[in-house]
Structure formats: structure tokens, C-alpha cells
Write a protein that holds these residues in place. Structure first.
Motif, PDB file in Angstrom:
ATOM      1  N   LEU A 792      88.944 -20.959  24.919  1.00 57.31           N
ATOM      2  CA  LEU A 792      87.554 -20.582  24.675  1.00 57.31           C
ATOM      3  C   LEU A 792      87.490 -19.374  23.743  1.00 57.31           C
ATOM      4  CD1 LEU A 792      86.106 -20.880  28.299  1.00 57.31           C
ATOM      5  CD2 LEU A 792      85.962 -22.563  26.464  1.00 57.31           C
ATOM      6  N   SER A 793      86.556 -19.406  22.826  1.00 51.64           N
ATOM      7  CA  SER A 793      86.347 -18.293  21.900  1.00 51.64           C
ATOM      8  C   SER A 793      85.124 -17.486  22.331  1.00 51.64           C
ATOM      9  CB  SER A 793      86.160 -18.819  20.474  1.00 51.64           C
ATOM     10  OG  SER A 793      87.310 -19.532  20.059  1.00 51.64           O
ATOM     11  N   VAL A 794      85.005 -16.297  21.770  1.00 48.79           N
ATOM     12  CA  VAL A 794      83.926 -15.369  22.131  1.00 48.79           C
ATOM     13  C   VAL A 794      82.904 -15.321  21.012  1.00 48.79           C
ATOM     14  CG1 VAL A 794      83.374 -12.982  22.764  1.00 48.79           C
ATOM     15  CG2 VAL A 794      85.544 -14.001  23.495  1.00 48.79           C
ATOM     16  N   PHE A 795      81.609 -15.339  21.397  1.00 46.33           N
ATOM     17  CA  PHE A 795      80.522 -15.257  20.424  1.00 46.33           C
ATOM     18  C   PHE A 795      79.566 -14.140  20.833  1.00 46.33           C
ATOM     19  CE2 PHE A 795      76.192 -16.453  19.071  1.00 46.33           C
ATOM     20  CZ  PHE A 795      76.388 -16.454  17.704  1.00 46.33           C
ATOM     21  N   ARG A 796      79.128 -13.368  19.842  1.00 42.89           N
ATOM     22  CA  ARG A 796      78.159 -12.299  20.089  1.00 42.89           C
ATOM     23  C   ARG A 796      76.754 -12.881  19.975  1.00 42.89           C
ATOM     24  NH1 ARG A 796      79.287  -7.363  16.461  1.00 42.89           N
ATOM     25  NH2 ARG A 796      78.685  -8.908  14.885  1.00 42.89           N
ATOM     26  N   ILE A 797      75.974 -12.717  21.054  1.00 37.27           N
ATOM     27  CA  ILE A 797      74.655 -13.331  21.136  1.00 37.27           C
ATOM     28  C   ILE A 797      73.725 -12.807  20.044  1.00 37.27           C
ATOM     29  CG2 ILE A 797      72.618 -13.590  22.630  1.00 37.27           C
ATOM     30  CD1 ILE A 797      74.506 -13.596  24.998  1.00 37.27           C
ATOM     31  N   ALA A 798      73.947 -11.595  19.594  1.00 38.43           N
ATOM     32  CA  ALA A 798      73.086 -11.038  18.547  1.00 38.43           C
ATOM     33  C   ALA A 798      73.247 -11.782  17.230  1.00 38.43           C
ATOM     34  CB  ALA A 798      73.407  -9.552  18.354  1.00 38.43           C
ATOM     35  N   ASP A 799      74.323 -12.574  17.061  1.00 40.53           N
ATOM     36  CA  ASP A 799      74.545 -13.301  15.815  1.00 40.53           C
ATOM     37  C   ASP A 799      73.885 -14.677  15.792  1.00 40.53           C
ATOM     38  OD1 ASP A 799      76.063 -11.187  14.961  1.00 40.53           O
ATOM     39  OD2 ASP A 799      77.984 -12.065  15.579  1.00 40.53           O
ATOM     40  N   PHE A 800      73.119 -15.027  16.855  1.00 38.44           N
ATOM     41  CA  PHE A 800      72.417 -16.313  16.869  1.00 38.44           C
ATOM     42  C   PHE A 800      71.390 -16.389  15.746  1.00 38.44           C
ATOM     43  CE2 PHE A 800      73.462 -17.522  21.400  1.00 38.44           C
ATOM     44  CZ  PHE A 800      73.931 -18.789  21.078  1.00 38.44           C
ATOM     45  N   GLU A 801      71.215 -17.607  15.189  1.00 37.15           N
ATOM     46  CA  GLU A 801      70.115 -17.841  14.259  1.00 37.15           C
ATOM     47  C   GLU A 801      68.793 -17.793  15.022  1.00 37.15           C
ATOM     48  OE1 GLU A 801      71.737 -21.007  11.114  1.00 37.15           O
ATOM     49  OE2 GLU A 801      71.881 -21.680  13.190  1.00 37.15           O
ATOM     50  N   ASN A 802      67.713 -17.565  14.327  1.00 32.87           N
ATOM     51  CA  ASN A 802      66.404 -17.480  14.992  1.00 32.87           C
ATOM     52  C   ASN A 802      66.038 -18.791  15.683  1.00 32.87           C
ATOM     53  OD1 ASN A 802      66.014 -14.835  14.193  1.00 32.87           O
ATOM     54  ND2 ASN A 802      65.021 -15.416  12.245  1.00 32.87           N
ATOM     55  N   ARG A 803      66.307 -19.924  15.031  1.00 38.88           N
ATOM     56  CA  ARG A 803      65.937 -21.209  15.627  1.00 38.88           C
ATOM     57  C   ARG A 803      66.909 -21.657  16.710  1.00 38.88           C
ATOM     58  NH1 ARG A 803      66.945 -25.297  10.507  1.00 38.88           N
ATOM     59  NH2 ARG A 803      68.927 -24.400   9.765  1.00 38.88           N
ATOM     60  N   SER A 804      68.067 -20.987  16.808  1.00 37.71           N
ATOM     61  CA  SER A 804      69.042 -21.334  17.845  1.00 37.71           C
ATOM     62  C   SER A 804      68.991 -20.384  19.027  1.00 37.71           C
ATOM     63  CB  SER A 804      70.461 -21.322  17.265  1.00 37.71           C
ATOM     64  OG  SER A 804      70.591 -22.270  16.239  1.00 37.71           O
ATOM     65  N   GLU A 805      68.326 -19.276  18.885  1.00 38.37           N
ATOM     66  CA  GLU A 805      68.346 -18.262  19.947  1.00 38.37           C
ATOM     67  C   GLU A 805      67.652 -18.804  21.202  1.00 38.37           C
ATOM     68  OE1 GLU A 805      67.216 -13.558  20.595  1.00 38.37           O
ATOM     69  OE2 GLU A 805      66.724 -14.579  18.723  1.00 38.37           O
ATOM     70  N   PRO A 806      68.335 -18.790  22.338  1.00 39.52           N
ATOM     71  CA  PRO A 806      67.743 -19.338  23.569  1.00 39.52           C
ATOM     72  C   PRO A 806      66.591 -18.476  24.074  1.00 39.52           C
ATOM     73  CG  PRO A 806      69.857 -18.301  24.040  1.00 39.52           C
ATOM     74  CD  PRO A 806      69.712 -18.285  22.559  1.00 39.52           C
ATOM     75  N   GLU A 807      65.691 -19.116  24.818  1.00 41.43           N
ATOM     76  CA  GLU A 807      64.551 -18.398  25.369  1.00 41.43           C
ATOM     77  C   GLU A 807      64.979 -17.398  26.438  1.00 41.43           C
ATOM     78  OE1 GLU A 807      61.914 -21.390  26.797  1.00 41.43           O
ATOM     79  OE2 GLU A 807      61.076 -21.820  24.818  1.00 41.43           O
ATOM     80  N   SER A 808      66.024 -17.745  27.196  1.00 44.60           N
ATOM     81  CA  SER A 808      66.522 -16.843  28.239  1.00 44.60           C
ATOM     82  C   SER A 808      67.550 -15.884  27.644  1.00 44.60           C
ATOM     83  CB  SER A 808      67.159 -17.666  29.369  1.00 44.60           C
ATOM     84  OG  SER A 808      67.795 -16.829  30.293  1.00 44.60           O
ATOM     85  N   ASP A 809      67.539 -14.662  28.159  1.00 49.53           N
ATOM     86  CA  ASP A 809      68.507 -13.671  27.681  1.00 49.53           C
ATOM     87  C   ASP A 809      69.743 -13.577  28.568  1.00 49.53           C
ATOM     88  OD1 ASP A 809      67.411 -12.576  29.923  1.00 49.53           O
ATOM     89  OD2 ASP A 809      66.692 -10.736  28.967  1.00 49.53           O
ATOM     90  N   GLY A 810      69.816 -14.431  29.613  1.00 49.74           N
ATOM     91  CA  GLY A 810      70.991 -14.444  30.467  1.00 49.74           C
ATOM     92  C   GLY A 810      71.029 -13.369  31.512  1.00 49.74           C
ATOM     93  N   SER A 811      69.907 -12.687  31.738  1.00 52.54           N
ATOM     94  CA  SER A 811      69.901 -11.606  32.729  1.00 52.54           C
ATOM     95  C   SER A 811      70.013 -12.128  34.155  1.00 52.54           C
ATOM     96  CB  SER A 811      68.614 -10.780  32.584  1.00 52.54           C
ATOM     97  OG  SER A 811      67.465 -11.624  32.716  1.00 52.54           O
ATOM     98  N   GLU A 812      69.809 -13.391  34.375  1.00 59.02           N
ATOM     99  CA  GLU A 812      69.896 -13.941  35.720  1.00 59.02           C
ATOM    100  C   GLU A 812      71.334 -13.958  36.239  1.00 59.02           C
ATOM    101  OE1 GLU A 812      69.895 -17.485  32.857  1.00 59.02           O
ATOM    102  OE2 GLU A 812      68.834 -15.575  33.081  1.00 59.02           O
ATOM    103  N   PHE A 813      72.328 -13.778  35.362  1.00 56.18           N
ATOM    104  CA  PHE A 813      73.720 -13.801  35.804  1.00 56.18           C
ATOM    105  C   PHE A 813      74.192 -12.428  36.298  1.00 56.18           C
ATOM    106  CE2 PHE A 813      73.414 -17.296  32.738  1.00 56.18           C
ATOM    107  CZ  PHE A 813      73.891 -18.331  33.516  1.00 56.18           C
TER     108      PHE A 813
END
Length: 920
Positions: A792-813
Motif C-alpha cells: 500500500l502507498s501513502v497519499f496526502r488528502i490535501a492533494d485531492f482534485e476538487n472533483r475527487s475530494e470526498p464529502e467526509s473529512d474522515g474525522s469519524e475514525f
């Protein structure tokens, strides 16, 4: 009309033969006056079975009972002596009366006897019953080179070594403790088929004394008699003109509605076959072959061949051989699956996936798909291990070898059948030109180098242009299939986001599985719809090519239909196996269709689970649908026919239909013969071999289906279809070449499935190069520790494209917004000098995959060729039997001729005639 209504006496017949030998048509007015019109209603029998012929009163007292019985079973003429060999059906309202009159007048001129009967339920339908006398059968059997028995076979025991004899004794002692051959049919039930134990030779009237003739009425069996009559009907003219000939054309233009040989009576009996025996061969086939109670027994192939002919007998022999060979393949596939079940608890990869509660995976679609823990795919990881484990490569090699062994041993089995059925020396007579070809190119003729007669000729330029147009049509239809697959891809891309935003938690949490399942079902519906279109296109393109003979037409049509069906059925499977998730890009730089839809990714557990679902659903649905159409459709049609009869004549009135009317109410055999049956099994063979590395249970599903398929086909042939014309054939034709092509393709596809779709190669690279056991030459489960994290590779969420950025920010984890997520790939971290570039491990895995494909293919192909070389096409004992038979036949013919000459010499001496100076 009398039963012997050939319309001429024996002497008159000879004159007509002389006149019609070359012309084969009588148009003079005198003959038309003397031979009454056969469409005249006054000459028809009224259609009740209780009426008797004028000749019945003249029967001998000893044979009256048998002949009276024959009158009522619907298999004989009204006199109870002439057996019905063929049935023609027409409607009196048909406008083709003149053609039919001429055709029937020429039938009588050939010596065939004719009798007509009207239908019991529809006076417009007329049945024409045909009978071939002994003289006609003998004359045409000689022309057709029909092989008949002339001497009992003399068997001999080959020399056996002492060691082999001892082994046979030990095996026979061991067999005493086992059940006595439960899969074999009871020999007392089956008849003694005399021709299988006799040497045969082409029938000759000059050497008729050489042949075993106990009874002239039964010397030619029913299948042979109907084949001879059909041969005659195909060569009789119905109108003046070069091309106005043959029964097929009259069936096409509506002069006759149907033509078929009769079944040998009912397939049911009030009495048990064990106590009273079989009523006829059809009843025997039903009890010993088509009944579900004998599903585990061998097929009575000799009886099938005798009743339906060699072509259908070879199909069932091939189907039975294929089914029998599936047993070891199904056993090995089940073993691979059970191996995955038993090693599931010890699989380090699935353990790490199930325990990875702290690994958060990136969304698999734009906006609506949420972040998810890797541990949420624990179930899919375990299911993947059932099919993708250490035994997968072994199973793929076994199946590639199995396909070769199956084909090589089928050659040997076919050779044995060809010998037993007298097909070794049989060659198809020079085929006649198709009427369509003859009509199209009748103006251009050239000399046939074989027959020396002029025949229609197709110019090379015309043939090439037609082939080019046909190839373009094939390419266009393949493009239609690709377009349909492209539509399914778009459906998967769009609906995965829809299911991710679904209200139901069950569908929302399993959005990828729901997408795959619905896509497969829709794909199946598209496959079935396109199949209807393909058949019409294949017919159009094949007729456009204008093949010269029927076999050329059949081969061309078969190849097109197989190509269409294969591409239609397997295109989506190829997409899932080799393209799904391979060209998606990576988070922040996704590849998109039309710069809009993001390509679908594989499940966190891999793409193999999608391929397994595709194959499982398609195989089950396809086989279920085929079985329903094969048996359900004829059953419904025949039930509807009986229902209409009851409505018209009342449910209380029980009509005793004659056999010809019972058979007419059955369904005719498919217009393409055995094409549908072969096509279904060949496509199944492709599923069983091409992607078997991804779905080891495919041979088991095929085996279960084929056990049912044999009895379904047998039941359909015996009970639901009219009796097909018995045809001869030496092998299964073009289908064998298609099977060999599928066997070669299966090696390539399985190599790619293991190397690309499966995780087998990445795990090996990690175990030997990057894991805890790197450099130690080990690859056990302990060496796989840390594999999931390394893949598995690591991705920085801030590098998401605008149309790919998920509605949730993952704070539920974790209670705070996520900064990083993981995805399946071998790429550098976002903080590397080249962010998200390929790592060295990626290139190692890629090189290992390419190396595995090359090594696997070369190894398996070498094994296949070695097996093909080591297994001879003819068994040694069969080769010896064939050579000995040729020797014995020469000796027998010599002895028979010597005996005949000696008898003639003795007769001359008794009569006081001077002996000629002749040998001996």
C-alpha cells in the motif's frame, strides 16, 4: 388406393427406369392420364385406422395376426406388409400442386411405393407414406456404398506377458469385493446388434450371396432405409429445368410442409421393461438412456448410433467422453478450493487485512464514497484466498495439460468408434453443389477435374470481394460487442457512486459488490439479446459468401457463430481480468473517460473477487437458461399442440393417432442440426479452461451441468423431437480445431491471470526480496509478515482534485480530520523528491510478472507437445485389429468366391453340361 400404389407393374417399372435414368422426369400427356393425380381426394384414405385394404383378405392364415397388428401400430401401409420408410406432409390448399404431382410421379418411377392418408384432426393436411422395396434398396445401397455385414468377426487374444497376466489376476481378485460394474447397463436388456460383431463391406447385388441375409425385410435397418429414401428424394426432379430438383427445394417453396422418418412406435409401455422387455428401440432408449434413473450409467452408444445415425452418435460419444474427463479436473479444482478453506486461518495476508483497523483506505469513487478501514474488507480477503492460494499455479498447469490429454485421448476414442461403426474407410461422396450457388453462377461454367462434367464456377475476384465484405461484417459485429462492454464499463463507473450514496446501509457499505453483481446481470441480458442478432447476421454473411457445398456453408456459419458468441460471452470477463483497475492512475491524478468519469478501481482485496463473481454468475445463468430453452421450449410447444387438439375435439374424446401424426405434432430438429448442442458445450469448455486459474470450481459446475445435459438431450431426442435423418460422419468436424484453439488460448490467459490479476507474483517478490526472509530462499507464511503494509502507498488528502475530494473529512475514525490515506500501488510518498513516482519494488514485480508469463507459457506448451507426441492417435491393439481384419477379409472373399465356383461346377455336372475350362 392400393398399398402397392407405385402406379406401375414390375415390368413397367423397368421401362420407366430406362426412360428416366438420366432425365428423371416424365412430362408426356399419356403418363399424366394413366397415372391419376395424387392430390385427388378420391384416392385418399379417410384417416381412420380401422379401415382395411382389399389385399388383407388374401393374407395367409399364419401371418394374419402379425399383419393385423402392423396395421394398427402406424408403422406400415394399410396391408400390414410394407413398412413406412419416410413421411412427406403437405396441405391441399397449397398452390404448388403441379410441382408436387410431377415429383410424386417421378417417385413412383424410381420404384418407391406410395400411400396417402389425411389427418384425423385437419382434413387439409395430407400425409404421404413412402416405402422402398427390396429391389430399390439394393440398387441404391450399391450406389451409396452402404456397408453391410457379411461374416462374423473372428476375435483373437494378443500375446500378453507373464507379469501383466499376474497383475490382471490380482486386479480381478480385488474386484470381487467391489460392486459389479454398477455404471454398466444390463446386457440382457440391450439387444444384440449383429452388425457390430460382423465384418462389413460395401453392398453389392452381384455378390449378394456373401452377405448375411436372414430376412430381406430386416436386412437394412430403419435408419438405413430412411437414409436411402432421402437420398432418392434429393435427386428427383419436380419441374423442367436444370436446377429444379430435390426435396429440399420443395420444402423451401412450400410444396411440402415437412419430411421426416418415423419413430419406431411409442417410448412408453404399460408393462415393465424388466418383465416384458422393450416394445421397440425407442422404448429401450427411453428406459436405458433418456430416463433420469440411469443418470450414472454409461450411454448405449451402439443403440444410439443404430437409431439416430453416426453423426448424432458421435456427438453423444464426445459429450460423454468430455463429461467423464471432467471428473479428474473437478476433483483437482475442488481440492484447490478446499486447500484454500483449510489454510484460511493460517494465511498471513488475510490476517493482516482483518487486523488492519488503523489503516484507512482512500475512497474508491468521487465525492460520495467514504474513507474506509482496510479491516472492513476482511471477508473479501478471505474469499479471495479460497481461489488465489499456493495451489493456483499447480491447478492452472494441470488444466492446460488436462485439455491436451482430453483432446489426444478423444482422438483414440474416436478411432475406436470409427472402427466399430465402420467409418475408418468411409469417405463422404463428392458433395453436390448448393442450389443457391448453382442458381447464382449457372451462367459461368467450367469442367470439374474429378467428374469431368461442367459445373457452375465462381470467379476468384468475386469470391475475394465477398470474403472481404463478410470479414468487414464480422469486424463490425465485434465492434458492437466492444461498444456493449464499454457501456457496461460506464455503468459500473456511474453506479458505484450511486450505490455509495444509497440510503440502505447494506448496499452503501458494499457498493462495489453491488455494482459488480448488477453489472454482470445486465451483461448477461445484453449477451442473450445480442445472440439473437448474431444469428441473423451470421446467416446473412454466410449466404453473402455463397459457399459452394453444404459442408462449406456449415463450416463458415459455425466459425462465425462461434466467434460472435465467444467474443460476446467473454469480452466482459477479459475486461475484468486484464483491464479493471490497471489504468486508473492514482489519487490526485486519476484517469477519466471523456475527462468526466473516473475509471473503476479494484476492491482493496484485489480484482480477483470480481472475476470470480463474473464467471460464477455467467456460468450458472447461461447453463440454466440453455437447459430451459433446450427442454422447456419443446415441452411447452408440444403441450400447446395437445391442448389445441383437446379444445377442438373435446376433452372426453380420446383420439388414437397413428404414428405419423404423433411425430408430425412433435417439434422438428433445429435447422442447423447439432450446432446449438456443440456450441453450448464448446463455450462451456472455454469457461472451464480459459479463466480456470481464477475460478477453480468451474470444472465442477461444468460436470454437474453435463450430467444433466446428457439426459436432457437424450430425453429431447427420444420424446420431444421428430426422428432426425440418420447421417454418417467420421468425426466432430470443425469443432475439433476450435477446441485445439481454445486449449492454446487457455495457456496464455491463465498465465496472464496468475501474473497480472492474482497477487501470486507480488507475494513471491516480497517473500524473497523484501520480507523478513529476504535472501534466505524461503517463502512460507512467516515470510509474509508486513506484506499488506508494503503493498500500500501513502497519499496526502490535501492533494485531492476538487472533483475527487470526498464529502467526509474522515474525522469519524480518529476524531480529527485525516491527513493521509492508503491505496493499492507501489509509489513513493508525497514527500519524496518525485512525489508519487514508482518505487523499485514496482519494477521488480513487473519484471517478475513478465518472466513468469514467458516461463509458464513455454513450460506448459512443451508439456503439451510432449504429451501429444507420446500419445498415438490409434491404440496399438486397434491398429493390429485393423490390419488383421484386412487380411481376414481378403481370405474370406477368396474362400467365398472359390466355394461359389465349385458349387456352379457341381451343378453343371449334375445337369450334364460340359464343364468349361475355368479355374479352379
Amino acid at each position: 388406393m392400393e398399398a402397392s400404389s407405385s402406379g406401375v407393374t414390375n415390368g413397367r417399372t423397368k421401362v420407366l427406369h430406362a426412360v428416366a435414368k438420366d432425365v428423371n422426369i416424365l412430362f408426356d400427356e399419356l403418363e399424366a392420364v394413366n397415372s391419376p393425380c395424387k392430390d385427388d381426394d378420391s384416392l385418399l384414405h379417410p384417416g381412420n385406422l380401422t379401415s382395411t385394404s382389399d389385399d388383407a383378405s388374401r393374407l395367409e392364415a399364419g401371418g394374419e395376426t402379425v399383419r393385423d397388428k402392423n396395421k394398427f401400430n402406424g408403422l406400415y401401409f394399410r396391408d400390414g406388409k410394407c413398412r413406412i420408410d419416410y413421411i412427406l406432409v403437405y396441405r391441399k390448399s397449397s398452390p404448388q400442386t403441379e410441382k408436387r404431382e410431377v415429383f410424386e410421379r417421378n417417385i413412383r418411377a424410381e420404384g418407391l411405393q406410395m400411400e396417402k392418408e389425411s389427418s384425423l384432426i385437419n382434413s387439409d393436411i395430407i400425409f404421404v407414406k413412402l416405402h422402398a422395396p427390396w429391389e430399390v434398396l439394393g440398387r441404391y445401397a450399391e450406389q451409396m456404398n452402404v456397408r453391410m455385414p457379411f461374416r462374423r468377426k473372428i476375435y483373437y487374444l494378443p500375446r500378453r506377458y507373464k507379469f501383466m497376466s499376474r497383475i490382471d489376476k490380482q486386479i480381478s481378485r480385488f474386484r470381487r469385493w467391489l460392486p459389479r460394474k454398477p455404471m454398466r447397463l444390463d446386457k440382457e436388456t440391450l439387444p444384440d446388434l449383429e452388425e457390430n460383431d460382423c465384418y462389413t463391406a460395401p453392398f453389392s447385388q452381384q455378390r449378394i450371396h456373401h452377405f448375411i441375409i436372414h430376412n430381406k425385410d430386416t436386412f437394412f435397418n430403419n435408419a438405413t432405409r430412411s437414409r436411402i429414401v432421402h437420398h432418392i428424394l434429393q435427386r428427383i426432379k419436380y419441374e423442367e429445368g436444370k436446377n429444379k430438383i430435390g426435396l429440399n427445394r420443395l420444402l423451401t417453396n412450400g410444396s411440402y410442409e415437412a419430411a421426416f422418418p418415423l419413430h419406431e412406435g411409442s417410448y412408453r409401455s404399460k408393462n415393465s421393461i424388466r418383465t416384458h422387455g422393450a416394445v421397440n428401440h425407442r422404448h429401450l432408449l427411453y428406459e436405458c438412456w433418456a430416463s433420469w434413473g440411469v443418470w450414472y450409467k454409461y450411454q448405449p452408444l451402439d443403440l444410439v448410433r443404430r437409431y439416430f445415425g453416426e453423426k448424432i452418435g458421435l456427438y453423444f460419444a464426445w459429450l460423454g467422453w468430455y463429461t467423464g474427463m471432467l471428473f479428474p479436473a473437478a476433483f483437482i479444482g475442488l481440492f484447490v478450493f478446499l486447500y484454500g478453506v483449510t489454510t484460511l486461518d493460517h494465511c498471513q495476508v488475510s490476517k493482516e487485512v482483518c487486523q488492519a483497523t488503523d489503516i484507512i483506505m482512500c475512497p474508491v469513487c468521487d465525492k460520495y464514497c467514504p474513507f474506509m478501514r482496510l479491516s472492513d474488507s476482511c471477508v473479501y480477503a478471505k474469499v479471495t484466498h479460497l481461489f488465489d492460494n499456493g495451489a493456483t499455479v499447480f491447478f492452472a498447469v494441470c488444466m492446460a495439460v488436462w485439455a491436451t490429454v482430453f483432446l489426444e485421448f478423444w482422438k483414440r476414442r474416436r478411432a475406436v468408434l470409427a472402427y466399430d461403426w465402420d467409418l475408418i474407410d468411409w469417405e463422404e461422396e463428392e458433395e453436390e453443389i448448393r442450389p443457391q450457388f448453382e442458381a447464382k453462377y449457372s451462367k459461368k461454367e467450367r469442367m470439374n477435374p474429378i467428374s469431368g462434367k461442367p459445373e457452375p464456377y465462381q470467379a476468384f475476384a468475386d469470391k475475394c470481394s465477398r470474403l472481404i465484405v463478410s470479414a468487414s461484417g464480422i469486424f463490425f459485429m465485434i465492434c458492437v460487442v466492444i461498444a456493449a462492454v464499454f457501456g457496461i464499463v460506464i455503468y459500473r463507473v456511474v453506479t458505484v457512486s450511486t450505490f455509495a450514496a444509497f440510503k440502505w446501509a447494506l448496499i452503501r457499505n458494499n457498493s462495489q459488490v453491488a455494482t459488480t453483481g448488477t453489472a454482470v446481470c445486465i451483461n448477461f441480458c445484453i449477451i442473450m439479446l445480442l445472440n439473437v442478432l448474431y444469428e441473423k447476421v451470421a446467416l446473412l454473411l454466410t449466404n453473402l459468401e455463397q459457399p459452394r457445398t453444404e459442408s462449406e456453408w456449415e463450416n463458415s456459419f459455425t466459425l462465425k457463430m462461434f466467434l460472435f458468441q465467444f467474443v460476446n460471452l467473454n469480452s466482459s470477463t477479459f475486461y475484468i481480468a486484464f483491464f479493471l483497475g490497471r489504468f486508473t492512475g492514482h489519487p490526485g491524478a486519476y484517469l477519466r473517460l471523456i475527462n468526466r468519469w473516473r475509471l473503476e478501481e479494484c476492491h482493496p482485496s484485489g480484482c480477483l473477487i470480481d472475476l470470480c463473481m463474473q464467471m460464477g454468475i455467467i456460468m450458472v445463468l447461461k447453463q440454466t437458461w440453455n437447459n430451459f430453452m433446450e427442454l422447456g421450449y419443446p415441452l411447452i410447444q408440444n403441450w400447446w399442440t395437445r391442448r389445441k387438439v383437446r379444445q377442438e375435439h373435446g376433452p372426453e374424446r380420446k383420439i388414437n393417432f397413428p404414428q405419423w401424426e404423433k411425430d408430425y405434432n412433435l417439434q422438428p430438429m433445429n435447422a442447423y442440426g447439432l450446432f446449438d448442442e456443440y456450441l453450448e458445450m464448446i463455450l462451456q469448455f472455454g469457461f472451464t479452461t480459459i479463466f480456470v486459474a481464477a475460478f477453480p470450481l468451474a470444472p465442477l459446475l461444468a460436470l454437474l451441468n453435463n450430467i444433466i445435459e446428457i439426459r436432457l438431450d437424450a430425453y429431447k431426442f427420444v420424446t420431444q423431437w421428430r426422428r432426425p435423418l440418420a447421417s454418417r460422419a467420421k468425426d466432430i468436424g470443425i469443432w475439433y480445431g476450435i477446441l485445439e484453439g481454445i486449449g492454446i488460448l487457455s495457456v496464455i490467459t491463465n498465465a496472464f491471470v496468475i501474473a497480472i490479476t492474482s497477487d501470486f507474483i507480488p507475494r513471491l517478490v516480497y517473500a524473497y526480496k523484501y520480507g523478513p526472509c529476504a535472501g534466505q530462499g524461503e517463502a512460507g507464511q512467516k515470510c509474509m509478515v508486513g506484506y499488506v503494509n508494503a503493498s500500500l502507498s501513502v497519499f496526502r488528502i490535501a492533494d485531492f482534485e476538487n472533483r475527487s475530494e470526498p464529502e467526509s473529512d474522515g474525522s469519524e475514525f480518529s476524531g480529527t480530520p485525516l491527513k493521509y490515506c492508503r491505496y493499492r500501488d507501489y509509489r513513493d510518498s508525497p514527500h519524496a523528491p518525485v512525489p508519487y513516482g514508482y518505487t523499485l519494488q514496482f519494477w521488480h514485480v513487473l519484471a517478475a510478472r513478465l518472466a513468469f508469463i514467458i516461463v509458464f507459457e513455454h513450460l506448459v506448451f512443451c508439456i503439451k507437445h510432449l504429451i501429444s507426441y507420446l500419445i498415438p492417435d490409434l491404440p496399438k491393439d486397434l491398429r493390429d485389429r485393423m490390419r488383421r481384419e484386412k487380411y481376414l477379409i481378403q481370405e474370406m472373399m477368396y474362400e467365398a468366391e472359390l466355394e461359389r465356383l465349385q458349387k456352379e461346377r457341381k451343378e453343371r455336372k449334375k445337369n450334364g453340361k460340359a464343364p468349361h475350362n475355368e479355374w479352379p
